[in-house]
Structure formats: structure tokens, C-alpha cells
Design an enzyme around this catalytic site. Structure first.
Site, PDB file in Angstrom:
ATOM      1  N   SER A  15       0.817  -1.214   0.000  1.00 30.45           N
ATOM      2  CA  SER A  15       0.000   0.000   0.000  1.00 30.45           C
ATOM      3  C   SER A  15       0.853   1.267   0.000  1.00 30.45           C
ATOM      4  O   SER A  15       0.604   2.195  -0.786  1.00 30.45           O
ATOM      5  CB  SER A  15      -0.951  -0.004   1.204  1.00 30.45           C
ATOM      6  N   HIS A  36       8.072  -8.116  -5.227  1.00 27.38           N
ATOM      7  CA  HIS A  36       8.706  -9.440  -5.209  1.00 27.38           C
ATOM      8  C   HIS A  36       7.860 -10.522  -5.873  1.00 27.38           C
ATOM      9  O   HIS A  36       8.376 -11.570  -6.248  1.00 27.38           O
ATOM     10  CB  HIS A  36       9.023  -9.853  -3.772  1.00 27.38           C
ATOM     11  N   LYS A 110       9.817   1.995   8.134  1.00 28.86           N
ATOM     12  CA  LYS A 110       9.882   2.487   9.510  1.00 28.86           C
ATOM     13  C   LYS A 110      10.128   1.305  10.445  1.00 28.86           C
ATOM     14  O   LYS A 110       9.308   0.396  10.516  1.00 28.86           O
ATOM     15  CB  LYS A 110       8.582   3.197   9.888  1.00 28.86           C
ATOM     16  N   ALA A 143      -1.267   5.569   3.685  1.00 26.89           N
ATOM     17  CA  ALA A 143      -1.160   5.343   2.244  1.00 26.89           C
ATOM     18  C   ALA A 143      -2.403   5.800   1.485  1.00 26.89           C
ATOM     19  O   ALA A 143      -2.297   6.414   0.419  1.00 26.89           O
ATOM     20  CB  ALA A 143      -0.886   3.868   1.975  1.00 26.89           C
ATOM     21  N   LYS A 195       7.390   5.120  17.402  1.00 22.81           N
ATOM     22  CA  LYS A 195       5.956   5.462  17.354  1.00 22.81           C
ATOM     23  C   LYS A 195       5.094   4.231  17.124  1.00 22.81           C
ATOM     24  O   LYS A 195       3.953   4.167  17.600  1.00 22.81           O
ATOM     25  CB  LYS A 195       5.687   6.542  16.315  1.00 22.81           C
ATOM     26  N   ASN A 260      -1.063  -0.652  13.848  1.00 23.64           N
ATOM     27  CA  ASN A 260      -0.526  -0.808  15.202  1.00 23.64           C
ATOM     28  C   ASN A 260      -1.574  -0.445  16.250  1.00 23.64           C
ATOM     29  O   ASN A 260      -1.742  -1.146  17.252  1.00 23.64           O
ATOM     30  CB  ASN A 260       0.727   0.065  15.370  1.00 23.64           C
ATOM     31  N   VAL A 283       1.118  -6.760   7.837  1.00 26.79           N
ATOM     32  CA  VAL A 283       2.221  -6.672   8.791  1.00 26.79           C
ATOM     33  C   VAL A 283       1.927  -5.614   9.845  1.00 26.79           C
ATOM     34  O   VAL A 283       1.563  -4.481   9.529  1.00 26.79           O
ATOM     35  CB  VAL A 283       3.543  -6.327   8.066  1.00 26.79           C
ATOM     36  N   GLU A 285       4.012  -3.678  12.130  1.00 25.97           N
ATOM     37  CA  GLU A 285       5.431  -3.407  12.362  1.00 25.97           C
ATOM     38  C   GLU A 285       5.760  -3.287  13.849  1.00 25.97           C
ATOM     39  O   GLU A 285       6.827  -3.681  14.295  1.00 25.97           O
ATOM     40  CB  GLU A 285       5.849  -2.118  11.637  1.00 25.97           C
TER      41      GLU A 285
END
EC number: 1.1.1.94
Length: 339
Positions: A15, A36, A110, A143, A195, A260, A283, A285
Site C-alpha cells: 500500500s 517481489h 519504519k 497510504a 511510534k 498498530n 504486517v 510493524e
């Protein structure tokens, strides 16, 4: 499509990578986007949009899709890497044999290196050598809003003055995308990692039902932790009052577009770590970043109690409410202590 020359090659067709590629192309630049998975890239080419992440945003004509990594990297000296932090080093190793001799690398990733907690610049230097110009962009960017052309501002830091100026010229768009240069290469990298951790904590607080007072206190004390760690690593404390620090922190802690934050909300509501990750479906992060940031803090003798309690919830099965009560029950101290 002809990908023999481009202003920028973007590595990573998720994204955020797609949104940045769209923004660059909309700015009048020819951009090559590589991912990928060749099947995914072929689908993007057929649809001329990213149906999975940004379904309502058509690709500009100057956004070119490429399945061949060597061709993608031959197209431009400037390479923007937008991949999850835990594969950052592996991706650079994949790029290395195909980079042009005059290549310059910038990333919008990040986080810190998985397991070691090293800054991504240290990883890049180890893989690519000391002489290659490096840069990082970071700041409050979702995004979907970036791709939609809504007003956005970020920070840019580089090891090379000319690269910084060139990137600012490439990325900056007076209509919607403002890019601030910042000489603090360490601080701009670090803010985006810390963050992520604090956003999980803010989500936990809201998931428990603690309210706006608690969320704001957590954000503020999280900023203090970010600043303490940054100062210990040689960053300029004022960086953390800018886009890559406070800006990104507030955005990620307060808006449910943040994976998150949503992950933390689920934990606060009683879901298990794996169940919450599965529900997010992308994901998170901050999950890995928590372990990496805490390890980095401990190596440098920096106290980060919020990060430590989030770690306890994620990796030691501590209840989110118990973690919050542990923080509230800490010894009284001066607000400016350690900052």
C-alpha cells in the site's frame, strides 16, 4: 512498457510503496514500481490500480510496472525501498548485484533491524558499503490519504546534501505533498520505529476503555521515551517535535487507519496476540519493533517503561490492564526527569 529511464525506481508494491509511486508519477516523473511477486505486478499492470490496497486510485500513465529486478534498477540511479523492516536487509542484498554504479538509496521503511535492533542505515552501510548516498523519509502518512492526493507532510534526512536536495525536488508537490529536509539522520529513522510501539500502547488503552485522558498521557510519555532514546543515540531532541516524531506519533496513536493502533485495541479487548495479528491481515510493524526498541534501549541504558510493559504483553502474556496498572503504580518522579 519502456523502463529504460525513470526518475525513481520504487521497490515494494504494497500500500505505501504504491502510494509513493503514484505520488511521484502524479508529480510528472516517470516511475518504475517493482514487487517481489511477479503475478501481483502483472495484476497491477492489467488493472492499472492496486485493487488490494488502493482500489479507487488509478495509476498515472507515467507509473510503469516491472517484474524484472535488473531492468527496474537499471532504469534509475535513485531507488526508493518500501518494504517491512524485518526483510530490509534481505531486500538490499537482493538489490545489490543489480544497482547502478551511481545508485543512491532512500527508504520509507519504519523500524529497526529484526533481532539486533540496529538502525536501518547501519544495515544499509553493511550491505552496500560506506560510500553510497543514503536517505530516509518518514512522517505522518497513511497510504490511502497520500494516494488520494490529500495534503501530507513528511521529513527527509540524508547522508548526502545533493541527494537530499534532489529528493526534496522529486517528492515535493505544492498541491498536496510537502517535504521538510532535516539534517538529523538518526532521529528521523528512530521516530518511525518508536511510534509503532507507542501506538500499540495507545490502542491497548482505548481497548481497555481508559478514555481520552489516558490516551493523551500515554502519547506524551511515549514521546518522552522516544526523545530519551534518541538523545542517547546522538539524535537532536528537537527532531522528535517534528514530522518524524510527534507528527507520526499523534497520527498513529489516534486514527484507526493505523494497524498498530488497531492491533493494540484488540489486545486491550482481550484478544490474544496471534488472533489480533490474524484479524489485521497485514504486517503489524510495532510487534517486532517493540522487541527491537527495548533491546536498543537496554543496550544504551535508557529507561523506557511504556515500551517495557508493551513488551510484557506481547511476549510474556501479561494482561494489558495489568500492564497499565504497573505503569500507574510506578514511583513518583519529576516530569522532566531523563529528558
Amino acid at each position: 512498457m519502456n523502463t529504460t529511464h525513470a526518475s525513481m525506481t520504487v521497490i515494494g508494491a504494497g500500500s505505501y510503496g504504491t502510494a509513493l509511486a503514484i505520488t511521484l508519477a502524479r508529480n510528472g516523473h516517470q516511475v518504475v514500481l517493482w514487487g517481489h511477486d511477479p503475478k501481483h505486478i502483472q495484476t497491477l499492470q492489467q488493472d492499472r490500480c492496486n485493487q488490494a490496497f488502493l482500489p479507487d486510485v488509478p495509476f498515472p500513465d507515467t507509473l510503469l510496472l516491472e517484474t524484472d529486478l535488473a531492468r527496474a534498477l537499471a532504469a534509475s540511479r535513485d531507488v526508493l525501498v518500501v518494504v517491512p523492516s524485518h526483510v530490509f536487509g534481505a531486500v538490499l542484498n537482493q538489490l545489490k548485484p543489480h544497482l547502478r554504479p551511481d545508485a543512491r538509496i532512500v527508504w520509507a521503511t519504519k523500524g529497526l533491524e529484526a533481532e539486533t535492533g540496529r538502525l536501518l542505515a547501519d544495515v544499509a552501510r553493511e550491505v552496500l558499503g560506506e560510500s553510497i548516498p543514503l536517505a530516509v523519509v518518514s512522517g505522518p502518512t497513511f497510504a490511502k490519504e497520500l494516494a488520494a492526493g490529500l495534503p501530507t507532510a513528511i521529513a527527509l534526512a540524508s547522508t548526502d546534501v545533493q541527494f537530499s536536495e534532489d529528493l526534496q525536488q522529486l517528492l515535493h508537490c505544492g498541491k498536496s505533498f510537502r517535504v521538510y529536509s532535516n539534517p538529523d539522520f538518526i532521529g528521523v529513522q528512530l521516530g518511525g520505529a518508536v511510534k509503532n510501539v507507542i501506538a500499540i500502547g495507545a490502542g491497548m488503552s482505548d481497548g481497555i476503555g481508559f478514555g481520552a485522558n489516558a490516551r493523551t498521557a500515554l502519547i506524551t510519555r511515549g514521546l518522552a521515551e522516544m526523545t530519551r532514546l534518541g538523545s542517547a543515540l546522538g539524535a537532536d531532541p528537537s527532531t522528535f517535535m517534528g514530522m518524524a516524531g510527534l507528527g507520526d506519533l499523534v497520527l498513529t496513536c489516534t486514527d484507526n487507519q493505523s494497524r498498530n493502533r488497531r492491533f493494540g485495541i484488540m489486545l486491550g479487548q482481550g484478544l490474544g496476540v496471534q488472533e489480533a495479528q490474524d484479524k489485521i491481515g497485514q504486517v503489524v510493524e510495532g510487534y517486532r519493533n517493540t522487541k527491537e526498541v527495548l533491546a536498543l534501549a537496554q543496550r544504551n541504558g535508557v529507561e523506557m517503561p511504556i515500551t517495557e510493559q508493551i513488551y510484557q504483553v506481547l511476549y510474556s502474556h501479561k494482561n494489558a490492564r495489568e500492564a497499565a496498572l504497573t505503569l500507574l503504580g510506578r514511583t513518583k518522579k519529576d516530569e522532566k526527569s531523563g529528558i
